[in-house]
Design an enzyme around this catalytic site. Structure first.
Site, PDB file in Angstrom:
ATOM      1  N   ASP A  17       0.836  -1.192   0.000  1.00 30.16           N
ATOM      2  CA  ASP A  17       0.000   0.000   0.000  1.00 30.16           C
ATOM      3  C   ASP A  17       0.874   1.246   0.000  1.00 30.16           C
ATOM      4  O   ASP A  17       1.834   1.334   0.777  1.00 30.16           O
ATOM      5  CB  ASP A  17      -0.888   0.034   1.251  1.00 30.16           C
ATOM      6  CG  ASP A  17      -2.018  -0.984   1.176  1.00 30.16           C
ATOM      7  OD1 ASP A  17      -2.277  -1.480   0.074  1.00 30.16           O
ATOM      8  OD2 ASP A  17      -2.626  -1.282   2.220  1.00 30.16           O
ATOM      9  N   SER A 254       4.900   4.476  10.528  1.00 26.63           N
ATOM     10  CA  SER A 254       5.082   3.296   9.688  1.00 26.63           C
ATOM     11  C   SER A 254       3.764   2.551   9.571  1.00 26.63           C
ATOM     12  O   SER A 254       2.882   2.667  10.425  1.00 26.63           O
ATOM     13  CB  SER A 254       6.144   2.360  10.274  1.00 26.63           C
ATOM     14  OG  SER A 254       5.671   1.782  11.484  1.00 26.63           O
ATOM     15  N   LYS A 255       3.640   1.766   8.496  1.00 29.03           N
ATOM     16  CA  LYS A 255       2.401   1.016   8.265  1.00 29.03           C
ATOM     17  C   LYS A 255       2.212  -0.082   9.308  1.00 29.03           C
ATOM     18  O   LYS A 255       1.095  -0.533   9.522  1.00 29.03           O
ATOM     19  CB  LYS A 255       2.416   0.437   6.847  1.00 29.03           C
ATOM     20  CG  LYS A 255       2.237   1.499   5.771  1.00 29.03           C
ATOM     21  CD  LYS A 255       2.167   0.914   4.376  1.00 29.03           C
ATOM     22  CE  LYS A 255       3.523   0.641   3.828  1.00 29.03           C
ATOM     23  NZ  LYS A 255       3.476   0.247   2.389  1.00 29.03           N
ATOM     24  N   ARG A 256       3.292  -0.519   9.949  1.00 30.06           N
ATOM     25  CA  ARG A 256       3.172  -1.551  10.981  1.00 30.06           C
ATOM     26  C   ARG A 256       2.551  -1.009  12.264  1.00 30.06           C
ATOM     27  O   ARG A 256       1.855  -1.720  12.982  1.00 30.06           O
ATOM     28  CB  ARG A 256       4.543  -2.145  11.298  1.00 30.06           C
ATOM     29  CG  ARG A 256       5.142  -2.989  10.193  1.00 30.06           C
ATOM     30  CD  ARG A 256       6.403  -3.691  10.654  1.00 30.06           C
ATOM     31  NE  ARG A 256       7.408  -2.737  11.105  1.00 30.06           N
ATOM     32  CZ  ARG A 256       8.268  -2.135  10.302  1.00 30.06           C
ATOM     33  NH1 ARG A 256       8.238  -2.367   9.007  1.00 30.06           N
ATOM     34  NH2 ARG A 256       9.170  -1.288  10.789  1.00 30.06           N
TER      35      ARG A 256
END
Length: 489
Positions: A17, A254-256
């Site tokens: 993404d 961050s995406k995490r």
């Protein structure tokens, strides 16, 4: 003095993404390109084949277009420096690698990944002051290296970093910057793909990029890039390193750790592109005062200066974004807002793509009832769902019904009698009739008088304006819903 036309680029990697940082960097790159009458380029850096995600590239196009951050050259539209996808430029990089090897600025390295891991572990265990590759392969032929342990058949190519590597450079935002001494960076991987460090320099030069705008995490890599420019005999571009976006705990977004790091998340939640653009601008470009927090992209471009960028890592405060989004929603013409709600609803499965003309007309007339209360587009259709629910299928909130009180049945029966004889079914006539019958006639306070009626009409004790809702529903549905609640009571 007006700056000469600049060429800037954003170069995301299609590894999942799209990151909100891609939009953040695109915004500032495009702003300066527009401010100078220059060109904004989109380049896809897909040399990391292990992390490549096929659908990600299209998502990059879609989300940046949604934000209005459009490019003049790119993989999807071409341009004078095509191709703009690195995996299609592999033959371009090889001659420069050979040139660097021949000039003594790069060398083959046959060390296996296992040996490199052992070297790192030993350096960490001994707390060595100098870390990185130990240059075992420097000056050795393939045969000489093959006689030593930890040999790999397919070599990589590394830069040979000199002891006097230039560590200071001028940054458009930060002034003079000092970076740490780099190690011998890999510039060509064993699979034949260049690493970021070589590809970005070659591509930026061949595409005539004049300004490189990227995150501050790349400051430490800039000396490597400056060396490559020097060794290849090219003029380096200007550099501007933007502050990193941070979570509320000051960590890098961050995406995490944060769903808002995904650019698609903002579409899913129902944010407006102009609100997100404004928000991303404010993160690193503080307004002169609170009155100027709301700013169009054109205003941003007209007053753009690199020295105004705040170098302190901005906190990604979604409360500020929500405030901006609500402001922009309230600023829209109701017809425009209705179109955006429909577009959002179809995309996210809240609204049928084949909705009838009657339902579309009803939605457009209903939008003003909720416009002042919306923060996100995603909230609109749930707030108006009662208008599109068949009368017999309307769900009555159980807790509100249980608390309705003994007089609720009398209120509903009286409301039906008062409304049945109305010659005109309009907001004003409905309000006048119910106020006369319930407040004046029964002597009940408005809050308690209209509560059961609201429950019958909308199924909830909290809803958009009651009388306007009843006009939109029409006489037949309005009376039918009152009759249904009377039967329940």
């Amino acid at each position: 003095m007006t700056a000469s036309p600049a060429r800037l680029r954003v170069a995301p990697s299609p590894t999942g993404d799209p990151h909100v940082g891609t939009a953040y960097m695109s915004l500032f790159n495009l702003a300066y390109a527009r401010a100078t009458g220059g060109v904004f380029v989109l380049r896809i850096e897909d040399t990391d084949q292990a992390r490549y995600v096929a659908s990600s590239e299209q998502q990059i196009y879609d989300t940046l277009h949604w934000l209005g951050l459009d490019w003049s050259e790119g993989p999807d539209i071409g341009g004078p420096y095509a191709p703009y996808r690195q995996s299609e430029r592999l033959d371009t990089y090889r001659p420069f690698v050979e040139q660097l090897i021949e000039s003594g600025h790069a060398y083959h390295c046959w060390c296996s990944s296992e040996r490199l891991a052992e070297v790192r572990a030993e350096q960490q265990a001994s707390k060595a002051s100098v870390t990185g590759y130990d240059r075992l392969c420097v000056g050795k032929t393939r045969e000489e290296r093959a006689a030593l342990p930890g040999f790999s058949e397919t070599p990589v190519v590394r830069m040979l970093i000199p002891d006097d590597a230039p560590l200071a450079f001028t940054d458009l935002i930060r002034g003079e910057v000092h970076a740490p001494h780099p190690d011998d960076q890999v510039i060509l991987k064993a699979d034949g793909f260049p690493t970021y460090h070589l590809a970005v320099v070659v591509d930026d030069h061949l595409m005539n990029i004049t300004h490189v705008v990227r995150g501050e995490e790349w400051i430490s890599s800039t000396p490597k890039h400056l060396l490559l420019y020097r060794w290849l005999g090219w003029e380096a571009p200007a550099f501007a390193h933007m502050p990193l976006l941070r979570n509320t705990d000051k960590s890098k977004i961050s995406k995490r750790k944060n769903p808002a790091a995904r650019l698609t998340w903002f579409l899913e939640q129902g944010y407006l592109p102009e609100a997100l653009r404004n928000f991303l601008q404010l993160l690193a470009y503080p307004p002169v005062d609170e009155e100027h927090e709301v700013s169009t992209f054109d205003d941003f471009v007209a007053n753009f200066e690199w020295t105004k960028v705040n170098t302190v890592g901005p906190i990604f405060d979604l409360k500020k974004l929500d405030w901006l989004n609500g402001h922009y929603i309230r600023s829209l013409a109701p017809e425009d807002l209705a179109d955006r709600i429909v577009e959002f609803g179809v995309r996210e499965g809240q609204w049928p793509s084949d909705a009838s003309a009657a339902d579309l007309d009803l939605l457009r007339r209903a939008v003003p009832l909720v416009q002042e209360r919306l923060v996100l587009l995603s909230e609109a259709l749930p707030k108006l769902a009662y208008l599109f629910t068949p009368d017999a299928e309307l769900t009555i909130d159980a807790d509100t019904l249980a608390q309705a009180g003994a007089e609720a049945a009398t209120v509903v029966a009286t409301a039906i009698e008062a409304l049945s004889g109305l010659a005109e079914w309009s907001t004003q006539t409905i309000q006048d009739a119910l106020r006369a019958a319930l407040v004046d006639g029964l002597g009940i306070k408005p809050k308690f008088a209209f509560g059961p009626v609201r429950l019958a009409i909308t199924g909830s004790k909290v809803s958009p304006p009651l009388f306007e809702s009843m006009e939109l529903l029409g006489r037949e549905s309005g009376l039918a819903r009152l009759e249904l609640l009377r039967a329940v009571l």
